[in-house]
Design an enzyme around this catalytic site. Structure first.
Site, mmCIF file in Angstrom:
data_model
loop_
_atom_site.group_PDB
_atom_site.id
_atom_site.type_symbol
_atom_site.label_atom_id
_atom_site.label_comp_id
_atom_site.label_asym_id
_atom_site.label_seq_id
_atom_site.Cartn_x
_atom_site.Cartn_y
_atom_site.Cartn_z
ATOM 1 N N GLU A 1 -3.920 28.684 14.291
ATOM 2 C CA GLU A 1 -4.490 28.882 13.101
ATOM 3 C C GLU A 1 -5.512 29.730 13.076
ATOM 4 O OE1 GLU A 1 -3.048 27.758 10.620
ATOM 5 O OE2 GLU A 1 -1.662 26.192 11.351
ATOM 6 N N PRO B 1 -8.956 8.002 3.814
ATOM 7 C CA PRO B 1 -8.210 7.028 4.383
ATOM 8 C C PRO B 1 -7.519 6.031 3.603
ATOM 9 C CG PRO B 1 -10.586 6.824 4.831
ATOM 10 C CD PRO B 1 -10.434 8.115 4.391
ATOM 11 N N GLY B 2 -8.048 5.932 2.383
ATOM 12 C CA GLY B 2 -7.354 5.111 1.413
ATOM 13 C C GLY B 2 -6.062 5.730 0.799
ATOM 14 N N ARG C 1 -6.727 26.205 -4.209
ATOM 15 C CA ARG C 1 -6.272 24.875 -3.837
ATOM 16 C C ARG C 1 -5.780 24.354 -5.369
ATOM 17 N NH1 ARG C 1 -4.311 24.596 1.201
ATOM 18 N NH2 ARG C 1 -6.183 24.770 2.789
ATOM 19 N N LEU D 1 -1.931 22.419 9.618
ATOM 20 C CA LEU D 1 -1.371 21.494 9.762
ATOM 21 C C LEU D 1 -0.802 21.396 11.114
ATOM 22 C CD1 LEU D 1 1.214 21.394 6.721
ATOM 23 C CD2 LEU D 1 -0.799 20.006 7.132
ATOM 24 N N GLU E 1 -4.794 32.898 10.511
ATOM 25 C CA GLU E 1 -5.709 33.092 9.211
ATOM 26 C C GLU E 1 -6.881 33.938 9.474
ATOM 27 O OE1 GLU E 1 -4.970 28.480 7.345
ATOM 28 O OE2 GLU E 1 -6.788 29.175 7.817
ATOM 29 N N ARG F 1 0.888 -1.038 -0.054
ATOM 30 C CA ARG F 1 -0.126 0.083 -0.002
ATOM 31 C C ARG F 1 0.954 1.173 0.048
ATOM 32 N NH1 ARG F 1 -3.160 -3.013 -1.489
ATOM 33 N NH2 ARG F 1 -4.944 -3.763 -0.558
ATOM 34 N N GLU G 1 -2.285 32.122 1.365
ATOM 35 C CA GLU G 1 -3.067 32.663 2.523
ATOM 36 C C GLU G 1 -3.118 34.249 2.288
ATOM 37 O OE1 GLU G 1 -1.026 31.454 6.062
ATOM 38 O OE2 GLU G 1 -1.905 29.406 6.021
#
Length: 207
Positions: free
Chosen positions: A104, A126-127, A75, A89, A108, A48, A156
């Site tokens: 944050e 999650p994959g 994005r 993050l 921001e 994986r 930003e």
């Protein structure tokens, strides 16, 4: 075992780690790494590949009129300007989650909050990545003093703030007009928590 009102077991994901036979870093990035694991399952080993991610926090900032703050940000991977919650993050070592969320929100949105709760959390994809995002509710908002405001750069620097009634944000999510995962999850979770008189809120998680 906990049960629901109907007598069945409480629904929830279960942590279960499988043996990693081999772990390789395929690419060490500036923020994320692409890694490859050989994982031992019941019927044999599988390979994986996924993005190793430090994790993130997001903030549903609600004002006294039940308006949620959204920030428009470009994005590049999806070639869209998305309306998003203040988020970022977990890139400061050993930083408490709620401290990261407050940082944050200040960086921001130039806002600080007197009250914090944990709203929900989710795995973003999650994959494909191990990223875990914890979403907080922040209320009793006030402006960060001008002298202490963060100087925003890169994407930003061009963020556009907009206060949106929570009900309007819900309609935009259900209509497919808001697609950032933190916005979708955070807005719907906030609306559901409000409908329950905020009784589902948890203490602000610190780790």
């Amino acid at each position: 075992m906990s049960t629901t009102a109907g007598g069945g077991p409480v629904l929830g994901d279960s942590p279960r780690s499988r043996e990693v036979v081999e772990h390789r870093v395929l690419h060490a990035g500036r923020i994320f790494d692409l890694v490859q694991d050989t994982v031992r399952l019941d019927d044999g080993d599988v390979v994986r590949e996924y993005v190793a991610h430090p994790g993130a926090v997001a903030v549903v900032a609600l004002d006294a009129q039940d308006r949620v703050l959204l920030l428009q940000q470009y994005r590049h991977p999806v070639r869209h300007e998305l309306w998003e919650l203040p988020a970022g993050l977990r890139d400061v070592p050993d930083e408490d989650l709620v401290v990261a969320a407050a940082r944050e929100l200040a960086e921001e949105a130039d806002l600080q909050a007197a009250r914090w709760w944990t709203l929900t959390e989710f795995c973003s994809s999650p994959g494909a990545t191990d990223e875990r995002v914890v979403v907080f509710l922040a209320r009793d908002l006030s402006a960060v003093p001008e002298a202490h405001r963060h100087a925003r750069t890169e994407e930003e620097a061009g963020m556009v703030p907009r206060w949106v009634p929570l009900d309007d944000a819900v309609e935009a999510v259900l209509g497919g007009r808001l697609r950032s995962p933190s916005t979708v999850v955070g807005v719907l979770a906030a609306a559901a928590a409000r409908a329950r008189g905020w009784s589902t809120l948890g203490a602000a998680t610190r780790a």
